[in-house]
Design a protein around this motif. Structure first.
Motif, PDB file in Angstrom:
ATOM      1  N   LYS A 136       4.233   8.848   7.659  1.00  0.00           N
ATOM      2  CA  LYS A 136       3.677  10.018   6.969  1.00  0.00           C
ATOM      3  C   LYS A 136       2.190  10.181   7.222  1.00  0.00           C
ATOM      4  O   LYS A 136       1.688  11.301   7.390  1.00  0.00           O
ATOM      5  CB  LYS A 136       3.942   9.914   5.465  1.00  0.00           C
ATOM      6  N   HIS A 137       1.456   9.057   7.262  1.00  0.00           N
ATOM      7  CA  HIS A 137      -0.005   9.135   7.361  1.00  0.00           C
ATOM      8  C   HIS A 137      -0.555   8.624   8.691  1.00  0.00           C
ATOM      9  O   HIS A 137      -1.761   8.491   8.841  1.00  0.00           O
ATOM     10  CB  HIS A 137      -0.647   8.374   6.193  1.00  0.00           C
ATOM     11  N   GLY A 138       0.315   8.359   9.638  1.00  0.00           N
ATOM     12  CA  GLY A 138      -0.138   8.116  11.001  1.00  0.00           C
ATOM     13  C   GLY A 138      -0.542   6.694  11.354  1.00  0.00           C
ATOM     14  O   GLY A 138      -0.876   5.867  10.507  1.00  0.00           O
ATOM     15  N   THR A 139      -0.488   6.435  12.657  1.00  0.00           N
ATOM     16  CA  THR A 139      -0.933   5.175  13.256  1.00  0.00           C
ATOM     17  C   THR A 139      -2.015   5.500  14.271  1.00  0.00           C
ATOM     18  O   THR A 139      -1.873   6.436  15.061  1.00  0.00           O
ATOM     19  CB  THR A 139       0.236   4.460  13.955  1.00  0.00           C
ATOM     20  N   ARG A 177       8.893   2.153   7.308  1.00  0.00           N
ATOM     21  CA  ARG A 177       8.926   1.842   8.743  1.00  0.00           C
ATOM     22  C   ARG A 177       7.769   2.613   9.364  1.00  0.00           C
ATOM     23  O   ARG A 177       7.920   3.743   9.803  1.00  0.00           O
ATOM     24  CB  ARG A 177      10.256   2.247   9.361  1.00  0.00           C
ATOM     25  N   HIS A 178       6.596   1.994   9.373  1.00  0.00           N
ATOM     26  CA  HIS A 178       5.377   2.724   9.753  1.00  0.00           C
ATOM     27  C   HIS A 178       5.121   2.688  11.261  1.00  0.00           C
ATOM     28  O   HIS A 178       4.901   3.712  11.890  1.00  0.00           O
ATOM     29  CB  HIS A 178       4.168   2.135   9.014  1.00  0.00           C
ATOM     30  N   ALA A 179       5.143   1.496  11.834  1.00  0.00           N
ATOM     31  CA  ALA A 179       4.845   1.336  13.265  1.00  0.00           C
ATOM     32  C   ALA A 179       5.590   0.136  13.806  1.00  0.00           C
ATOM     33  O   ALA A 179       6.019  -0.751  13.062  1.00  0.00           O
ATOM     34  CB  ALA A 179       3.341   1.187  13.485  1.00  0.00           C
ATOM     35  N   ASN A 230       0.857  -1.183   0.000  1.00  0.00           N
ATOM     36  CA  ASN A 230       0.000   0.000   0.000  1.00  0.00           C
ATOM     37  C   ASN A 230       0.895   1.236   0.000  1.00  0.00           C
ATOM     38  O   ASN A 230       1.740   1.396   0.891  1.00  0.00           O
ATOM     39  CB  ASN A 230      -0.910  -0.011   1.240  1.00  0.00           C
ATOM     40  N   VAL A 231       0.711   2.107  -0.978  1.00  0.00           N
ATOM     41  CA  VAL A 231       1.606   3.259  -1.136  1.00  0.00           C
ATOM     42  C   VAL A 231       1.459   4.273  -0.014  1.00  0.00           C
ATOM     43  O   VAL A 231       2.319   5.145   0.162  1.00  0.00           O
ATOM     44  CB  VAL A 231       1.370   3.954  -2.493  1.00  0.00           C
ATOM     45  N   PHE A 232       0.372   4.199   0.760  1.00  0.00           N
ATOM     46  CA  PHE A 232       0.178   5.140   1.860  1.00  0.00           C
ATOM     47  C   PHE A 232       0.865   4.690   3.149  1.00  0.00           C
ATOM     48  O   PHE A 232       0.883   5.417   4.138  1.00  0.00           O
ATOM     49  CB  PHE A 232      -1.327   5.355   2.119  1.00  0.00           C
TER      50      PHE A 232
END
Length: 225
Positions: free
Chosen positions: A70-73, A51-53, A45-47
């Motif tokens: 960039k788009h939050g957790t 390293r998101h969470a 998923n490009v959003f």
């Protein structure tokens, strides 16, 4: 270290709804694959940031923190502050990038959860009218219609046809996963697959059916009067 906790996918390509990840590591990175980088759980998923969470184990509990994505957790619809760990509780809902990815955290065996918190159902006037639609994979209880995946429908079809009767886990496996029965009559369906299926049914039919788990053996489904 606690090894009975899981993440279950509710939404998140490339994984199917109900896929489970056992939390057996002290640190688990959620994110998107990049050049020379592979997170522990990788979403297409490009959003989702690379390293998101992170989910990590500390002092007997699991925590989650956003890694400056960039788009939050989000945890139960509340956005996490970057790099601030929040302790996870059973049935917490984790959302990455405003619902692009949705996961459920479970801190105990799903089978036990079904036993401790059986599904309560309500039927008006005590009617127990059940209608099955195999083509649409729908079941109607007292004029309320519920839609299911193929496996969910087959599972409920058997349980409801044997309403108020014991159905063994092995019988369910052979009925739902008939394509995986070996010549000798056994199946290679794991307990985790069956537990995940029952968990999804439980969520979809909340307020409709009562499913009693007979620990380690099978289930009995009934309709409340």
């Amino acid at each position: 270290m606690d090894t009975s906790s899981f993440l279950m996918v509710e939404r998140g390509v490339p994984f199917a709804e109900g896929n489970m990840f056992s939390l057996k590591q002290s640190l688990l990175i959620l994110g998107r694959r990049g050049s020379g980088w592979e997170p522990d759980i990788s979403f297409q998923n490009v959003f989702i940031s690379r390293r998101h969470a992170a989910i990590y184990y500390k002092n007997g509990s699991y925590f989650i923190k956003d890694l400056e994505s960039k788009h939050g957790t989000f945890l139960n619809d509340t956005q996490l502050l970057p790099n601030k760990g929040i302790m996870l509780k059973h049935n917490d809902r984790i959302s990455l990038a405003s619902g692009q990815i949705i996961l459920s955290f479970m801190s105990q065996n799903i089978d036990e959860t079904l036993e401790l918190a059986p599904i309560k159902i309500h039927e008006e006037n005590g009617s127990q009218d059940l209608r099955f639609n195999a083509i649409k994979q729908e079941i109607t209880v007292q004029n309320e219609t519920y839609s299911f995946s193929e496996k969910e429908y087959k599972c409920l079809e058997l349980l409801l046809q044997k309403k108020d009767q014991f159905v063994s886990k092995e019988e369910l496996k052979k009925w739902v996963w008939s394509e995986r029965i070996h010549i000798e009559g056994s199946s290679d369906v794991s307990p985790e697959e069956l537990n995940a299926l029952m968990y999804r049914i439980r969520k979809k039919t909340s307020g409709v059916l009562m499913i009693e788990n007979i620990r380690g053996k099978g289930y009995i489904v009934s309709v409340n009067m």
